[in-house]
Design a protein around this motif. Structure first.
Motif, PDB file in Angstrom:
ATOM      1  N   ILE A   1     -17.193   9.007 -28.028  1.00  0.00           N
ATOM      2  CA  ILE A   1     -17.915  10.148 -27.440  1.00  0.00           C
ATOM      3  C   ILE A   1     -17.298  11.497 -27.839  1.00  0.00           C
ATOM      4  O   ILE A   1     -16.116  11.578 -28.164  1.00  0.00           O
ATOM      5  CB  ILE A   1     -17.994  10.041 -25.891  1.00  0.00           C
ATOM      6  CG1 ILE A   1     -16.604   9.992 -25.243  1.00  0.00           C
ATOM      7  CG2 ILE A   1     -18.820   8.836 -25.471  1.00  0.00           C
ATOM      8  CD1 ILE A   1     -16.620  10.107 -23.716  1.00  0.00           C
TER       9      ILE A   1
ATOM     10  N   TRP B   1     -16.755  15.819 -26.829  1.00  0.00           N
ATOM     11  CA  TRP B   1     -16.088  16.502 -25.713  1.00  0.00           C
ATOM     12  C   TRP B   1     -17.009  17.377 -24.902  1.00  0.00           C
ATOM     13  O   TRP B   1     -16.597  17.973 -23.912  1.00  0.00           O
ATOM     14  CB  TRP B   1     -14.970  17.399 -26.263  1.00  0.00           C
ATOM     15  CG  TRP B   1     -15.385  18.091 -27.529  1.00  0.00           C
ATOM     16  CD1 TRP B   1     -15.083  17.694 -28.805  1.00  0.00           C
ATOM     17  CD2 TRP B   1     -16.200  19.262 -27.669  1.00  0.00           C
ATOM     18  NE1 TRP B   1     -15.664  18.542 -29.715  1.00  0.00           N
ATOM     19  CE2 TRP B   1     -16.357  19.511 -29.039  1.00  0.00           C
ATOM     20  CE3 TRP B   1     -16.820  20.119 -26.755  1.00  0.00           C
ATOM     21  CZ2 TRP B   1     -17.104  20.584 -29.539  1.00  0.00           C
ATOM     22  CZ3 TRP B   1     -17.570  21.182 -27.236  1.00  0.00           C
ATOM     23  CH2 TRP B   1     -17.703  21.405 -28.609  1.00  0.00           C
TER      24      TRP B   1
ATOM     25  N   LYS C   1     -13.622   5.315 -26.617  1.00  0.00           N
ATOM     26  CA  LYS C   1     -12.675   6.266 -27.237  1.00  0.00           C
ATOM     27  C   LYS C   1     -13.164   7.670 -26.894  1.00  0.00           C
ATOM     28  O   LYS C   1     -14.125   8.156 -27.476  1.00  0.00           O
ATOM     29  CB  LYS C   1     -12.667   6.045 -28.752  1.00  0.00           C
ATOM     30  CG  LYS C   1     -11.353   6.353 -29.436  1.00  0.00           C
ATOM     31  CD  LYS C   1     -10.985   7.811 -29.524  1.00  0.00           C
ATOM     32  CE  LYS C   1     -11.768   8.629 -30.505  1.00  0.00           C
ATOM     33  NZ  LYS C   1     -11.556  10.081 -30.288  1.00  0.00           N
TER      34      LYS C   1
ATOM     35  N   GLU D   1     -10.622  13.662 -28.411  1.00  0.00           N
ATOM     36  CA  GLU D   1      -9.238  14.115 -28.247  1.00  0.00           C
ATOM     37  C   GLU D   1      -9.171  15.460 -27.517  1.00  0.00           C
ATOM     38  O   GLU D   1      -8.157  15.778 -26.896  1.00  0.00           O
ATOM     39  CB  GLU D   1      -8.514  14.195 -29.601  1.00  0.00           C
ATOM     40  CG  GLU D   1      -9.232  14.916 -30.736  1.00  0.00           C
ATOM     41  CD  GLU D   1     -10.159  13.993 -31.544  1.00  0.00           C
ATOM     42  OE1 GLU D   1     -10.891  13.199 -30.917  1.00  0.00           O
ATOM     43  OE2 GLU D   1     -10.162  14.092 -32.795  1.00  0.00           O
TER      44      GLU D   1
ATOM     45  N   SER E   1     -20.955  14.334 -34.339  1.00  0.00           N
ATOM     46  CA  SER E   1     -21.607  15.081 -35.423  1.00  0.00           C
ATOM     47  C   SER E   1     -22.198  14.125 -36.464  1.00  0.00           C
ATOM     48  O   SER E   1     -21.771  12.969 -36.569  1.00  0.00           O
ATOM     49  CB  SER E   1     -20.586  15.994 -36.094  1.00  0.00           C
ATOM     50  OG  SER E   1     -19.607  15.200 -36.730  1.00  0.00           O
TER      51      SER E   1
ATOM     52  N   THR F   1     -19.489  12.735 -38.952  1.00  0.00           N
ATOM     53  CA  THR F   1     -18.732  11.584 -38.456  1.00  0.00           C
ATOM     54  C   THR F   1     -19.663  10.371 -38.355  1.00  0.00           C
ATOM     55  O   THR F   1     -19.251   9.243 -38.645  1.00  0.00           O
ATOM     56  CB  THR F   1     -18.094  11.904 -37.092  1.00  0.00           C
ATOM     57  OG1 THR F   1     -17.397  13.139 -37.194  1.00  0.00           O
ATOM     58  CG2 THR F   1     -17.124  10.820 -36.673  1.00  0.00           C
TER      59      THR F   1
ATOM     60  N   LEU G   1     -26.584  12.168 -32.677  1.00  0.00           N
ATOM     61  CA  LEU G   1     -25.881  13.135 -33.524  1.00  0.00           C
ATOM     62  C   LEU G   1     -26.317  14.572 -33.202  1.00  0.00           C
ATOM     63  O   LEU G   1     -26.867  14.834 -32.144  1.00  0.00           O
ATOM     64  CB  LEU G   1     -26.100  12.764 -34.987  1.00  0.00           C
ATOM     65  CG  LEU G   1     -25.781  11.288 -35.313  1.00  0.00           C
ATOM     66  CD1 LEU G   1     -26.073  10.982 -36.762  1.00  0.00           C
ATOM     67  CD2 LEU G   1     -24.352  10.926 -34.948  1.00  0.00           C
ATOM     68  N   GLY G   2     -26.071  15.447 -34.118  1.00  0.00           N
ATOM     69  CA  GLY G   2     -26.295  16.869 -33.863  1.00  0.00           C
ATOM     70  C   GLY G   2     -27.721  17.305 -34.124  1.00  0.00           C
ATOM     71  O   GLY G   2     -28.604  16.487 -34.372  1.00  0.00           O
TER      72      GLY G   2
ATOM     73  N   CYS H   1     -25.949  19.327 -28.113  1.00  0.00           N
ATOM     74  CA  CYS H   1     -26.521  18.814 -29.361  1.00  0.00           C
ATOM     75  C   CYS H   1     -27.961  19.252 -29.562  1.00  0.00           C
ATOM     76  O   CYS H   1     -28.385  19.522 -30.674  1.00  0.00           O
ATOM     77  CB  CYS H   1     -26.424  17.299 -29.358  1.00  0.00           C
ATOM     78  SG  CYS H   1     -26.959  16.587 -27.793  1.00  0.00           S
TER      79      CYS H   1
ATOM     80  N   GLU I   1     -25.693  23.351 -38.025  1.00  0.00           N
ATOM     81  CA  GLU I   1     -25.371  23.338 -36.596  1.00  0.00           C
ATOM     82  C   GLU I   1     -24.104  24.159 -36.362  1.00  0.00           C
ATOM     83  O   GLU I   1     -23.055  23.870 -36.927  1.00  0.00           O
ATOM     84  CB  GLU I   1     -25.149  21.892 -36.137  1.00  0.00           C
ATOM     85  CG  GLU I   1     -24.953  21.790 -34.648  1.00  0.00           C
ATOM     86  CD  GLU I   1     -24.690  20.362 -34.173  1.00  0.00           C
ATOM     87  OE1 GLU I   1     -23.900  19.665 -34.816  1.00  0.00           O
ATOM     88  OE2 GLU I   1     -25.276  19.967 -33.156  1.00  0.00           O
TER      89      GLU I   1
END
Ligand code: NAD
Length: 496
Positions: free
Chosen positions: A163, A165, A189, A192, A243, A246, A265-266, A298, A399
């Motif tokens: 996921i 943030w 996960k 960070e 994104s 990724t 995604l974005g 998003c 984006e």
């Protein structure tokens, strides 16, 4: 209990390093490493967090597999429903605390995070309802002889959930809810930049009685922990939100065992304002379609198409609305626009502000980082409206993920449909008009997963959300979401 978030006193922030959840236990990273998570409004360290990597992902996936094949497989739908309802009750009891943790860790205004109460609880209770609504079908076949044919729905297995943030609590619920409803197990996960709320949710899962190994939470960096989860041969499905760049890496990593994927995604979503719209409603509506969460949504309606004859007047109204919003520390109840999540995000957004100006766009509001007074140590960018934007500019194509509107004039409906669709993305879209015919035409013509007419960003647990084109595939929310966590098995019985 209400917590004084301004001084960062929060019951979860007890000065101890936060551990990861594996097999029902709170453990350190195998490497012993930690990383700091910081408050983006002040730059202060909130907590040290165990830094998971490939070895921890291995441990967590093994625990999730054991749980999937263990007693969890025998849980009846009613029991899974009950667990989700208990989790919902705990989230309700601790909601303010969770909202405050989101605000501290990623910066969103407290009035926004606390405003998500009904949605968070509604989602958990929706998935609880779905747990007892899973069913296959009996299908008539035309084979000679006598056969009964029917389908069974079975959980896909171990799910790797990755996921971002920008809404940690909501994103966590969107991953855990369907997994618990269907009988899957999860290795989550967190991002960070904002791992705290997912970890606190791990505590509440245990308190609710979720068996060991069913929910594992491994914080860490994307290139290490995230990549290890995406490629792990013991993972049956990855549910990824993040994104598109990724997302592409996750697709490549999934090839090893051809695991199932869902990708949220974005976007670069169009928001179309016709001259016949209720402009009083459309101006703040189009503004908040981007300024909410500092543009870190998003499906934000960042390409604002405005009918040419109202272009100057309307873009100025949106800019004035942007200027009226109070920017500040998200933990101040008066704040309407908080900081960006990190220094990296600040650099990215201010880079686009410079690019916009170089390309010839004209800022009507905002346009520069805010550094006055208390804002100096945080990552603040004010609501920005760029006028004179052309479709080919980078600020109209890429984006930005910040509070930046690219306002573009259009003349007629055919033209705006074509230009709204001239993007590699297809996540959200908005239309502002009083003409029901135009509303219906655009609802069908726009190639995006959501179309909001005379509103923006309306969401409900029962409605699907997801992308077309490079905004990804699969849906979160609605019955479709639960299906993403199920396999369909065909069963044939020869009866004579
Ligand atoms: P990101 O893609 O950088 O990171 C998302 C997650 O992927 C993080 O947990 C990160 O650690 C992990 N990650 C990074 N590299 C990885 C790798 N190689 N393998 C596996 N995992 C990896 O995105 P972000 O900056 O955290 O979030 C912003 C993006 O997310 C935006 O593009 C936004 O539009 C998108 N988003 C989409 C939705 C949606 O529902 N469609 C919702 C929120 C955010």
């Amino acid at each position: 209990m209400t917590v004084d978030v301004r001084t960062a006193r929060h019951p979860f922030l007890d000065g101890k390093a936060k551990r990861m959840l594996i097999d029902g236990k709170w453990v350190e990273a195998a490497s012993g490493k930690t990383f700091d998570t910081i408050n983006p409004a002040t730059g202060e360290v909130l907590a040290a967090v165990a830094e998971g990597d490939a070895e921890d992902i291995d441990r967590a996936v093994a625990a999730a597999r054991r749980a999937f094949e263990g007693p969890w497989a025998k849980f009846k739908p009613y029991e899974r429903q009950n667990l989700l309802l208990k989790l919902a009750a705990l989230v309700e009891a601790h909601f303010d605390e969770l909202a405050e943790l989101d605000t501290l860790d990623m910066g969103a205004p407290i009035r926004r995070t606390k405003g998500g109460r009904q949605r968070a609880l509604g989602m958990l209770r929706y998935y609880a309802g779905q747990a007892t609504a899973i069913h296959g079908e009996t299908i008539e076949n035309s084979l000679p002889g006598e056969y009964v044919s029917f389908t069974l729905k079975e959980p896909v297995g171990v799910v790797g959930a990755i996921i971002p943030w920008n809404g940690p609590l909501g994103a966590t619920i969107w991953k855990l809810g369907p997994a618990l409803a269907t009988g899957c197990t999860v290795v989550l996960k967190p991002a960070e930049e904002a791992p705290l709320t997912p970890l606190r949710m791990g505590e509440l899962c245990l308190q609710a009685g979720v068996p060991p190994g069913v929910v594992n939470i491994v914080p860490g960096y994307g290139e290490t922990a995230g990549a290890a989860l995406a490629r792990h041969a013991g993972v049956d499905k990855v549910a990824f939100t993040g994104s598109h760049l990724t997302g592409q890496k996750v697709v490549e990593a999934s090839a090893g065992n051809l695991k199932r994927l869902s990708l949220e995604l974005g976007g670069k979503s169009p928001d179309v304002v016709f001259a016949d719209a209720d402009l009083e409603a459309a101006a703040p509506g189009a503004g908040m379609a981007v300024f909410a969460n500092s543009g870190q949504i998003c499906s934000a309606g960042t390409r604002l198409f405005v009918e040419r004859r109202i272009y100057d007047e309307f873009t100025e109204r949106v800019a004035a609305y942007g200027r009226s919003l109070r920017v500040g520390d998200g933990s101040d109840p008066q704040t309407e626009v908080g900081p960006l999540v990190s220094e990296a995000q600040l650099e990215r957004v201010t880079g686009y502000l410079a690019t916009g100006r170089q390309e010839g766009a004209r800022p009507l509001s905002g346009g520069e980082r805010l550094t006055e007074g208390a804002l100096a140590s945080g990552y603040f960018v004010p609501p920005t409206v760029f006028a004179d934007v052309r479709d080919t500019m980078r600020i109209a194509q890429e984006e930005i993920f910040g509070p930046v509107i690219s306002a573009i004039p259009f003349t007629d409906i055919e033209e705006v449909i074509r230009r709204a669709n001239a993007t590699t993305f297809g996540l959200g879209s908005g239309v502002w008009t009083r003409d029901v015919g135009k509303a219906h035409r655009l609802a069908r013509a726009i190639r995006a997963g959501s179309v909001w007419i005379n509103c923006y960003q309306a969401m409900d647990p029962a409605m699907p959300f997801g992308g077309y084109k490079m905004s990804g595939y699969g849906r979160e929310g609605g019955k479709q979401h639960v299906e993403e966590y199920l396999n369909v098995k065909a069963v044939w019985i020869r009866t004579a």
